[in-house]
Write a protein that holds these residues in place. Structure first.
Motif, mmCIF file in Angstrom:
data_model
loop_
_atom_site.group_PDB
_atom_site.id
_atom_site.type_symbol
_atom_site.label_atom_id
_atom_site.label_comp_id
_atom_site.label_asym_id
_atom_site.label_seq_id
_atom_site.Cartn_x
_atom_site.Cartn_y
_atom_site.Cartn_z
ATOM 1 N N LYS A 22 0.767 -1.106 -0.004
ATOM 2 C CA LYS A 22 -0.221 0.169 0.004
ATOM 3 C C LYS A 22 0.815 1.140 0.020
ATOM 4 N N VAL A 23 0.195 2.488 -0.646
ATOM 5 C CA VAL A 23 0.946 3.666 -0.539
ATOM 6 C C VAL A 23 -0.183 4.604 0.068
ATOM 7 N N ASP A 24 0.403 5.312 1.147
ATOM 8 C CA ASP A 24 -0.297 6.338 1.597
ATOM 9 C C ASP A 24 0.328 7.803 1.236
ATOM 10 N N PHE A 25 -0.384 8.573 0.581
ATOM 11 C CA PHE A 25 0.237 9.628 0.359
ATOM 12 C C PHE A 25 -0.620 10.924 0.340
ATOM 13 N N THR A 26 -0.041 12.214 0.236
ATOM 14 C CA THR A 26 -0.791 13.298 -0.051
ATOM 15 C C THR A 26 0.032 14.325 -1.196
ATOM 16 N N VAL A 27 -0.707 14.929 -1.990
ATOM 17 C CA VAL A 27 -0.266 15.651 -3.057
ATOM 18 C C VAL A 27 -1.204 17.093 -2.827
ATOM 19 N N THR A 28 -0.538 18.163 -2.875
ATOM 20 C CA THR A 28 -0.916 19.257 -2.907
ATOM 21 C C THR A 28 -1.078 20.133 -4.082
ATOM 22 N N LEU A 29 -2.145 20.431 -4.626
ATOM 23 C CA LEU A 29 -2.113 21.131 -5.910
ATOM 24 C C LEU A 29 -2.535 22.567 -5.743
ATOM 25 N N THR A 30 -1.665 23.520 -6.105
ATOM 26 C CA THR A 30 -2.211 25.044 -5.748
ATOM 27 C C THR A 30 -2.513 25.553 -7.114
ATOM 28 N N ALA A 31 -3.520 26.267 -7.445
ATOM 29 C CA ALA A 31 -3.855 27.278 -8.500
ATOM 30 C C ALA A 31 -3.692 28.562 -8.233
ATOM 31 N N THR A 32 -3.242 29.316 -9.141
ATOM 32 C CA THR A 32 -2.846 30.868 -8.970
ATOM 33 C C THR A 32 -3.659 31.385 -10.188
ATOM 34 N N PHE A 33 -4.506 32.091 -9.805
ATOM 35 C CA PHE A 33 -5.478 32.743 -10.810
ATOM 36 C C PHE A 33 -5.133 34.330 -10.730
ATOM 37 N N GLN A 34 -5.267 34.968 -11.897
ATOM 38 C CA GLN A 34 -4.854 36.380 -11.873
ATOM 39 C C GLN A 34 -6.283 36.934 -12.731
ATOM 40 N N PRO A 35 -7.295 37.547 -12.437
ATOM 41 C CA PRO A 35 -7.243 38.039 -10.848
ATOM 42 C C PRO A 35 -7.664 36.799 -9.875
ATOM 43 N N SER A 36 -7.270 37.167 -8.836
ATOM 44 C CA SER A 36 -7.328 36.177 -7.756
ATOM 45 C C SER A 36 -8.546 35.259 -7.456
#
Length: 90
Positions: free
Chosen positions: A35-49
């Motif tokens: 088994k693999v236990d993992f966390t991946v964080t995706l961050t979106a940066t918008f203009q305008p926010s």
């Protein structure tokens, strides 16, 4: 992991091209007992926010194991947990 991030307004209206983007993240994760236990964080940066009352939604989410050349597509729309905001008293 890859996904499409969209900034959605309170009326659930989809984004214009400038408020939609592809995002990606990844890492190396160890296997334990098959088994693999993992966390991946995706961050979106918008203009305008994309600030409240707008919300970010993720679609077309694909999790890939590039070592073994396998992937799975997660169907649906995913929203990050809402953060509590405190407002000063009136």
């Amino acid at each position: 992991m890859t996904a499409t991030a969209q900034c959605i307004n309170p009326g659930d209206h989809g984004p214009k091209a400038s408020n939609k983007q592809s995002v990606a993240g990844g890492g190396q994760f160890g296997v334990e007992n098959g088994k693999v236990d993992f966390t991946v964080t995706l961050t979106a940066t918008f203009q305008p926010s994309c600030s409240p009352p707008m919300t970010v939604q993720y679609t077309n989410v694909v999790v890939a194991d590039t070592t073994n050349n396998i992937s799975v597509t997660l169907r649906g729309t995913f929203c990050p947990p809402h953060r509590e905001t405190t407002r000063p008293p009136p």
